[in-house]
Design a protein around this motif. Structure first.
Motif, PDB file in Angstrom:
ATOM      1  N   HIS B  73       0.796  -1.237   0.000  1.00  0.00           N
ATOM      2  CA  HIS B  73       0.000   0.000   0.000  1.00  0.00           C
ATOM      3  C   HIS B  73       0.822   1.278   0.000  1.00  0.00           C
ATOM      4  O   HIS B  73       0.267   2.355  -0.231  1.00  0.00           O
ATOM      5  CB  HIS B  73      -0.929   0.016   1.225  1.00  0.00           C
ATOM      6  N   GLY B  74       2.099   1.162   0.292  1.00  0.00           N
ATOM      7  CA  GLY B  74       2.912   2.370   0.422  1.00  0.00           C
ATOM      8  C   GLY B  74       2.957   3.197  -0.848  1.00  0.00           C
ATOM      9  O   GLY B  74       2.821   4.426  -0.806  1.00  0.00           O
ATOM     10  N   GLY B  75       3.112   2.545  -1.978  1.00  0.00           N
ATOM     11  CA  GLY B  75       3.191   3.278  -3.237  1.00  0.00           C
ATOM     12  C   GLY B  75       1.896   3.989  -3.565  1.00  0.00           C
ATOM     13  O   GLY B  75       1.891   5.142  -4.005  1.00  0.00           O
ATOM     14  N   ARG B  76       0.782   3.315  -3.335  1.00  0.00           N
ATOM     15  CA  ARG B  76      -0.522   3.924  -3.603  1.00  0.00           C
ATOM     16  C   ARG B  76      -0.747   5.136  -2.702  1.00  0.00           C
ATOM     17  O   ARG B  76      -1.180   6.201  -3.165  1.00  0.00           O
ATOM     18  CB  ARG B  76      -1.619   2.885  -3.352  1.00  0.00           C
ATOM     19  N   LEU B  77      -0.415   4.969  -1.424  1.00  0.00           N
ATOM     20  CA  LEU B  77      -0.606   6.088  -0.492  1.00  0.00           C
ATOM     21  C   LEU B  77       0.344   7.236  -0.829  1.00  0.00           C
ATOM     22  O   LEU B  77      -0.024   8.408  -0.760  1.00  0.00           O
ATOM     23  CB  LEU B  77      -0.378   5.612   0.951  1.00  0.00           C
ATOM     24  N   ARG B  78       1.568   6.886  -1.215  1.00  0.00           N
ATOM     25  CA  ARG B  78       2.536   7.917  -1.564  1.00  0.00           C
ATOM     26  C   ARG B  78       2.042   8.712  -2.778  1.00  0.00           C
ATOM     27  O   ARG B  78       2.139   9.936  -2.816  1.00  0.00           O
ATOM     28  CB  ARG B  78       3.881   7.264  -1.873  1.00  0.00           C
ATOM     29  N   THR B  79       1.504   7.998  -3.744  1.00  0.00           N
ATOM     30  CA  THR B  79       0.954   8.670  -4.927  1.00  0.00           C
ATOM     31  C   THR B  79      -0.180   9.611  -4.539  1.00  0.00           C
ATOM     32  O   THR B  79      -0.218  10.772  -4.948  1.00  0.00           O
ATOM     33  CB  THR B  79       0.437   7.622  -5.931  1.00  0.00           C
ATOM     34  N   LEU B  80      -1.086   9.109  -3.715  1.00  0.00           N
ATOM     35  CA  LEU B  80      -2.238   9.922  -3.309  1.00  0.00           C
ATOM     36  C   LEU B  80      -1.781  11.194  -2.597  1.00  0.00           C
ATOM     37  O   LEU B  80      -2.233  12.300  -2.909  1.00  0.00           O
ATOM     38  CB  LEU B  80      -3.150   9.087  -2.392  1.00  0.00           C
ATOM     39  N   VAL B  81      -0.863  11.044  -1.659  1.00  0.00           N
ATOM     40  CA  VAL B  81      -0.440  12.202  -0.867  1.00  0.00           C
ATOM     41  C   VAL B  81       0.441  13.134  -1.687  1.00  0.00           C
ATOM     42  O   VAL B  81       0.354  14.361  -1.563  1.00  0.00           O
ATOM     43  CB  VAL B  81       0.288  11.728   0.412  1.00  0.00           C
ATOM     44  N   LEU B  82       1.246  12.554  -2.553  1.00  0.00           N
ATOM     45  CA  LEU B  82       2.093  13.402  -3.399  1.00  0.00           C
ATOM     46  C   LEU B  82       1.240  14.216  -4.373  1.00  0.00           C
ATOM     47  O   LEU B  82       1.513  15.389  -4.624  1.00  0.00           O
ATOM     48  CB  LEU B  82       3.097  12.536  -4.156  1.00  0.00           C
TER      49      LEU B  82
END
Lengths: 148, 235
Positions: B73-82
């Motif tokens: 999930h880290g990549g998805r969350l990073r994309t969302l927050v970025l």
């Protein structure tokens, strides 16, 4: 979902644009009655057609937003940072617990010392040192100085 | 976007019925106290949530489970927050904070409540909103050293913006009010309905729909203005 038996309603440009922002720029995804009304409007209104095209462009842009790259070792790096953060509060709690214990111990010690040690005649000694002899005796503090 | 969707794993596009059921589970889970809610008979089973075994392991302090959850999930969350903030350092901080919360709350999570992935999304986007508010407050008080930079250095993510229009739309998104921005970015992830967006943001479905409508209206207006300006330049 509006029933398919309903007749298509006429739709003003304002209503069309409201629906456009509600359902997006793909008419096929609209509720049927609204879709049929919108199709009629788009055929007769160039501005409505332009708005529909613009909404579709917006949809494409939203669908093409870039994804953040995930470098090799990203999960490991974040996991290590999380583990550090999880460890830090434990140390903090330990320090807090130590501090609380030390405070409680000092209070108990103070209470015990204050209540168990026998009082000396220090009260009178101290008074003699700092207070004048109110009886007019020969205290060091009451010299023969004159009066005002 | 395809990468982002592919990275989502547990929330990959599903048939309508399943999507509706998923949204209902999320909504019910959030509204009743996301983590504490006991498994409701028939709502979902632990097998429906592929993260359930990992959360169970995390509950025991298994750091490998944490790493696997971050990998999922880290990549998805990073994309969302970025996308939300435009700052990589902030995005990484928020992802980290999200998984700290995940670890702390793992013991209270019950299989059958809202999916763990949805919980992570909610934590991350709300942290992002909180940070944006705090940053504005600091700037308003004049105590912030500098204005919050947007994409301070052209990083690898900038290279992935392959169209000027997409980049312009992303810039427009970052000017939206926080909740509108969050709503449209959650919607842009592809398979979230209004119910799930509402649950994630902690607002009613009607309010979530209004956030989306206003956001789309603003973005469409700005897109039209750019188009008009472009046509004006050509003439």
């Amino acid at each position: 979902m509006t029933g398919s038996t309903r007749q298509p309603l006429s739709m003003s440009r304002t209503e069309f644009e409201d629906s456009l922002d509600r359902h997006g720029g793909t008419l096929a995804q609209w509720p049927e009655a609204e879709r049929r009304a919108a199709q009629s409007l788009v055929l007769s209104d160039r501005d409505a057609a332009a708005a529909l095209a613009l909404a579709a462009r917006l949809d494409r842009a939203l669908g093409a937003l870039p994804a953040a790259p995930v470098e090799l070792g990203y999960a490991t790096r974040i996991a290590a940072r999380v583990a550090d953060r999880m460890a830090a509060p434990r140390l903090g709690r330990l320090a807090a617990a130590f501090g609380t214990t030390a405070l409680a111990a000092s209070l108990v010690a103070g209470f015990v010392l204050g209540t168990t040690l026998a009082p000396t005649d220090d009260a009178s000694t101290l008074a003699a040192l700092v207070l004048p002899d109110i009886d007019g005796g020969s205290s060091a503090g009451t010299s023969s100085g004159g009066t005002l | 976007m395809a990468d982002a969707i592919a990275a989502k794993g547990p929330t990959a596009p599903a048939p309508d019925a399943a999507r509706v059921r998923h949204a209902k589970i999320v909504r019910d889970g959030f509204s009743r106290g996301f983590l504490m809610r006991p498994a409701a008979p028939g709502a979902t089973s632990p097998a429906d949530d592929p993260d359930a075994p990992l959360v169970a392991a995390l509950r025991q302090g298994d750091e490998r489970a944490l790493a696997e959850l971050i990998r999922r999930h880290g990549g998805r969350l990073r994309t969302l927050v970025l996308r939300f903030s435009g700052r990589r350092d902030e995005a990484d901080d928020i992802v980290q904070e999200t998984f700290v919360v995940a670890w702390k709350e793992a013991a209270r999570w019950r299989p059958g409540a809202a999916p763990f992935a949805a919980f992570l999304t909610r934590v991350a986007i709300n942290r992002a909103i909180d940070r944006a508010r705090r940053a504005r407050l600091w700037r308003w008080t004049g105590l912030a050293e500098t204005a919050e930079p947007e994409d301070p250095a052209p990083g690898p993510e900038a290279a992935m913006i392959d169209a000027a229009e997409t980049r312009a739309v992303l810039d427009d998104i970052r000017t939206l009010p926080d909740r509108q921005r969050a709503a449209i970015l959650l919607a842009a992830e592809g398979d979230r309905g209004v119910a799930e967006i509402a649950a994630t943001l902690g607002v009613s479905e009607g309010a979530a729909e209004q956030l989306l409508v206003r956001a789309r209206r603003t973005l469409r207006t700005k897109l039209a203005a750019r188009q008009d300006a472009g046509e004006g330049d050509q003439t």
